[in-house]
Design a protein around this motif. Sequence first.
Motif, PDB file in Angstrom:
ATOM      1  N   ASP A  41      19.942  47.174  33.851  1.00 45.40           N
ATOM      2  CA  ASP A  41      20.098  48.486  33.230  1.00 45.40           C
ATOM      3  C   ASP A  41      21.142  48.429  32.113  1.00 45.40           C
ATOM      4  O   ASP A  41      21.925  47.487  31.999  1.00 45.40           O
ATOM      5  N   ALA A  42      21.137  49.479  31.276  1.00 46.71           N
ATOM      6  CA  ALA A  42      21.972  49.477  30.070  1.00 46.71           C
ATOM      7  C   ALA A  42      23.460  49.414  30.393  1.00 46.71           C
ATOM      8  O   ALA A  42      24.224  48.715  29.701  1.00 46.71           O
ATOM      9  N   ASN A  43      23.895  50.128  31.425  1.00 49.33           N
ATOM     10  CA  ASN A  43      25.321  50.111  31.765  1.00 49.33           C
ATOM     11  C   ASN A  43      25.772  48.731  32.248  1.00 49.33           C
ATOM     12  O   ASN A  43      26.874  48.280  31.921  1.00 49.33           O
ATOM     13  N   THR A  44      24.919  48.069  33.021  1.00 49.29           N
ATOM     14  CA  THR A  44      25.260  46.725  33.493  1.00 49.29           C
ATOM     15  C   THR A  44      25.291  45.750  32.325  1.00 49.29           C
ATOM     16  O   THR A  44      26.182  44.885  32.245  1.00 49.29           O
ATOM     17  N   GLU A  45      24.346  45.865  31.427  1.00 53.33           N
ATOM     18  CA  GLU A  45      24.326  45.001  30.250  1.00 53.33           C
ATOM     19  C   GLU A  45      25.569  45.214  29.391  1.00 53.33           C
ATOM     20  O   GLU A  45      26.174  44.252  28.896  1.00 53.33           O
ATOM     21  N   GLU A  46      25.969  46.480  29.232  1.00 48.92           N
ATOM     22  CA  GLU A  46      27.177  46.778  28.469  1.00 48.92           C
ATOM     23  C   GLU A  46      28.410  46.163  29.128  1.00 48.92           C
ATOM     24  O   GLU A  46      29.267  45.583  28.456  1.00 48.92           O
ATOM     25  N   LEU A  47      28.491  46.289  30.449  1.00 51.64           N
ATOM     26  CA  LEU A  47      29.623  45.745  31.191  1.00 51.64           C
ATOM     27  C   LEU A  47      29.689  44.230  31.060  1.00 51.64           C
ATOM     28  O   LEU A  47      30.767  43.655  30.826  1.00 51.64           O
ATOM     29  N   ARG A  48      28.545  43.575  31.208  1.00 46.16           N
ATOM     30  CA  ARG A  48      28.521  42.124  31.101  1.00 46.16           C
ATOM     31  C   ARG A  48      28.911  41.664  29.700  1.00 46.16           C
ATOM     32  O   ARG A  48      29.723  40.745  29.545  1.00 46.16           O
ATOM     33  N   ALA A  49      28.331  42.297  28.692  1.00 47.71           N
ATOM     34  CA  ALA A  49      28.625  41.907  27.313  1.00 47.71           C
ATOM     35  C   ALA A  49      30.104  42.113  26.979  1.00 47.71           C
ATOM     36  O   ALA A  49      30.726  41.277  26.307  1.00 47.71           O
ATOM     37  N   ALA A  50      30.673  43.218  27.458  1.00 48.84           N
ATOM     38  CA  ALA A  50      32.088  43.489  27.191  1.00 48.84           C
ATOM     39  C   ALA A  50      32.979  42.431  27.819  1.00 48.84           C
ATOM     40  O   ALA A  50      33.931  41.947  27.200  1.00 48.84           O
ATOM     41  N   HIS A  51      32.667  42.045  29.047  1.00 55.51           N
ATOM     42  CA  HIS A  51      33.518  41.056  29.722  1.00 55.51           C
ATOM     43  C   HIS A  51      33.299  39.644  29.181  1.00 55.51           C
ATOM     44  O   HIS A  51      34.199  38.801  29.284  1.00 55.51           O
ATOM     45  N   ASP A  52      32.155  39.407  28.598  1.00 58.55           N
ATOM     46  CA  ASP A  52      32.001  38.150  27.866  1.00 58.55           C
ATOM     47  C   ASP A  52      33.016  38.078  26.724  1.00 58.55           C
ATOM     48  O   ASP A  52      33.644  37.045  26.484  1.00 58.55           O
ATOM     49  N   VAL A  53      33.194  39.190  26.038  1.00 57.10           N
ATOM     50  CA  VAL A  53      34.152  39.250  24.930  1.00 57.10           C
ATOM     51  C   VAL A  53      35.590  39.159  25.438  1.00 57.10           C
ATOM     52  O   VAL A  53      36.455  38.546  24.802  1.00 57.10           O
ATOM     53  N   LEU A  54      35.850  39.751  26.594  1.00 56.24           N
ATOM     54  CA  LEU A  54      37.222  39.840  27.119  1.00 56.24           C
ATOM     55  C   LEU A  54      37.686  38.593  27.867  1.00 56.24           C
ATOM     56  O   LEU A  54      38.869  38.500  28.212  1.00 56.24           O
ATOM     57  N   ALA A  55      36.810  37.650  28.106  1.00 57.00           N
ATOM     58  CA  ALA A  55      37.134  36.538  29.002  1.00 57.00           C
ATOM     59  C   ALA A  55      38.373  35.759  28.572  1.00 57.00           C
ATOM     60  O   ALA A  55      39.264  35.493  29.386  1.00 57.00           O
ATOM     61  N   GLU A  56      38.456  35.380  27.318  1.00 56.97           N
ATOM     62  CA  GLU A  56      39.608  34.601  26.872  1.00 56.97           C
ATOM     63  C   GLU A  56      40.904  35.418  26.938  1.00 56.97           C
ATOM     64  O   GLU A  56      41.968  34.896  27.267  1.00 56.97           O
ATOM     65  N   LEU A  57      40.801  36.714  26.636  1.00 60.58           N
ATOM     66  CA  LEU A  57      41.977  37.583  26.727  1.00 60.58           C
ATOM     67  C   LEU A  57      42.465  37.668  28.166  1.00 60.58           C
ATOM     68  O   LEU A  57      43.677  37.592  28.437  1.00 60.58           O
ATOM     69  N   TYR A  58      41.541  37.821  29.108  1.00 59.81           N
ATOM     70  CA  TYR A  58      41.918  37.874  30.519  1.00 59.81           C
ATOM     71  C   TYR A  58      42.555  36.565  30.961  1.00 59.81           C
ATOM     72  O   TYR A  58      43.543  36.562  31.711  1.00 59.81           O
ATOM     73  N   ALA A  59      41.992  35.453  30.512  1.00 61.37           N
ATOM     74  CA  ALA A  59      42.553  34.152  30.889  1.00 61.37           C
ATOM     75  C   ALA A  59      43.980  34.016  30.401  1.00 61.37           C
ATOM     76  O   ALA A  59      44.845  33.464  31.100  1.00 61.37           O
ATOM     77  N   GLU A  60      44.246  34.528  29.220  1.00 60.57           N
ATOM     78  CA  GLU A  60      45.583  34.425  28.634  1.00 60.57           C
ATOM     79  C   GLU A  60      46.576  35.349  29.310  1.00 60.57           C
ATOM     80  O   GLU A  60      47.704  34.949  29.627  1.00 60.57           O
ATOM     81  N   ARG A  61      46.163  36.585  29.586  1.00 62.32           N
ATOM     82  CA  ARG A  61      47.097  37.600  30.060  1.00 62.32           C
ATOM     83  C   ARG A  61      47.267  37.633  31.565  1.00 62.32           C
ATOM     84  O   ARG A  61      48.294  38.105  32.070  1.00 62.32           O
ATOM     85  N   LEU A  62      46.266  37.182  32.319  1.00 65.42           N
ATOM     86  CA  LEU A  62      46.298  37.359  33.767  1.00 65.42           C
ATOM     87  C   LEU A  62      46.498  36.067  34.540  1.00 65.42           C
ATOM     88  O   LEU A  62      46.553  36.085  35.772  1.00 65.42           O
ATOM     89  N   ALA A  63      46.620  34.967  33.856  1.00 63.84           N
ATOM     90  CA  ALA A  63      46.701  33.674  34.548  1.00 63.84           C
ATOM     91  C   ALA A  63      47.828  33.640  35.575  1.00 63.84           C
ATOM     92  O   ALA A  63      47.672  33.081  36.669  1.00 63.84           O
ATOM     93  N   ASP A  64      48.971  34.213  35.248  1.00 65.38           N
ATOM     94  CA  ASP A  64      50.116  34.189  36.171  1.00 65.38           C
ATOM     95  C   ASP A  64      50.424  35.571  36.735  1.00 65.38           C
ATOM     96  O   ASP A  64      51.546  35.824  37.187  1.00 65.38           O
ATOM     97  N   ALA A  65      49.440  36.458  36.744  1.00 67.14           N
ATOM     98  CA  ALA A  65      49.681  37.839  37.177  1.00 67.14           C
ATOM     99  C   ALA A  65      50.187  37.915  38.616  1.00 67.14           C
ATOM    100  O   ALA A  65      51.077  38.711  38.929  1.00 67.14           O
ATOM    101  N   LEU A  66      49.652  37.077  39.509  1.00 66.05           N
ATOM    102  CA  LEU A  66      50.093  37.131  40.907  1.00 66.05           C
ATOM    103  C   LEU A  66      51.566  36.780  41.056  1.00 66.05           C
ATOM    104  O   LEU A  66      52.227  37.268  41.974  1.00 66.05           O
ATOM    105  N   ASP A  67      52.081  35.961  40.171  1.00 68.77           N
ATOM    106  CA  ASP A  67      53.498  35.592  40.242  1.00 68.77           C
ATOM    107  C   ASP A  67      54.401  36.812  40.072  1.00 68.77           C
ATOM    108  O   ASP A  67      55.532  36.825  40.564  1.00 68.77           O
ATOM    109  N   ARG A  68      53.897  37.829  39.380  1.00 72.55           N
ATOM    110  CA  ARG A  68      54.681  39.032  39.101  1.00 72.55           C
ATOM    111  C   ARG A  68      54.358  40.180  40.056  1.00 72.55           C
ATOM    112  O   ARG A  68      54.876  41.284  39.872  1.00 72.55           O
TER     113      ARG A  68
END
Length: 220
Positions: free
Chosen positions: A2-29
């Motif tokens: 469905d369109a909402n799932t496709e939108e969600l997937r496409a958005a997180h494809d774009v966000l993946a590198e940002l998440y890797a950079e910002r959240l890698a050590d999130a549990l430490d904090r």
Amino acid sequence: MDANTEELRAAHDVLAELYAERLADALDRMPVERAVLDLFCDLTLAADLGINVGDVGCGTGRLAPYLAGKGLAPWGVDLSPEMIRVAQRDHAAFRFDVADLRELPFEDASLVGVVCWYSLIFLAPADRHAAFGELYRVIKPGGYLVTAFKAGSSQVRRAGRSANLGVEFDLYWQTPQEMERSVTDAGFTTVFWGGVPADGPDSPAQGYLLARKAVVDPPR
């Protein structure tokens, strides 16, 4: 899809590198989050049903090393192919696959536990029954489900704009009562719930819920 799932997937494809950079050590904090995950790990291992757990909505795979360090064997799945690519790159020792929460790749009663760390906040109300039913299906009797979520008023919100990457998607900050109802309606029993208050008007409270699947399935 469905369109909402496709939108969600496409958005997180774009966000993946940002998440890797910002959240890698999130549990430490985040000592509270570590404490909740530790409780899940301790109870799951004490159940003596095995060590295989699912990390559903694993994103960039940041929880896998932590879960493995506690003695569990995580298998991560995520809707976004790019999130999975980054997870495989950054955490090559673990298994990651593309999958939809509403149709998980795990066999019936094959996991001693499942972690859903901020991954249930994307479920529209119409999808929750199927999704929680899948979580119940894949966990062994006596196994555990743990989730972290943004606690709010349950109304749909548009997210993604703040990343300035041209993406948007829907999410839901559910009330703790609504989250617990979804879990118990699926057949789980609440073991622990808690939260951390919001630290500002634009920041939601954090909710945490740990539940157990009965050793013997209740009559339906």
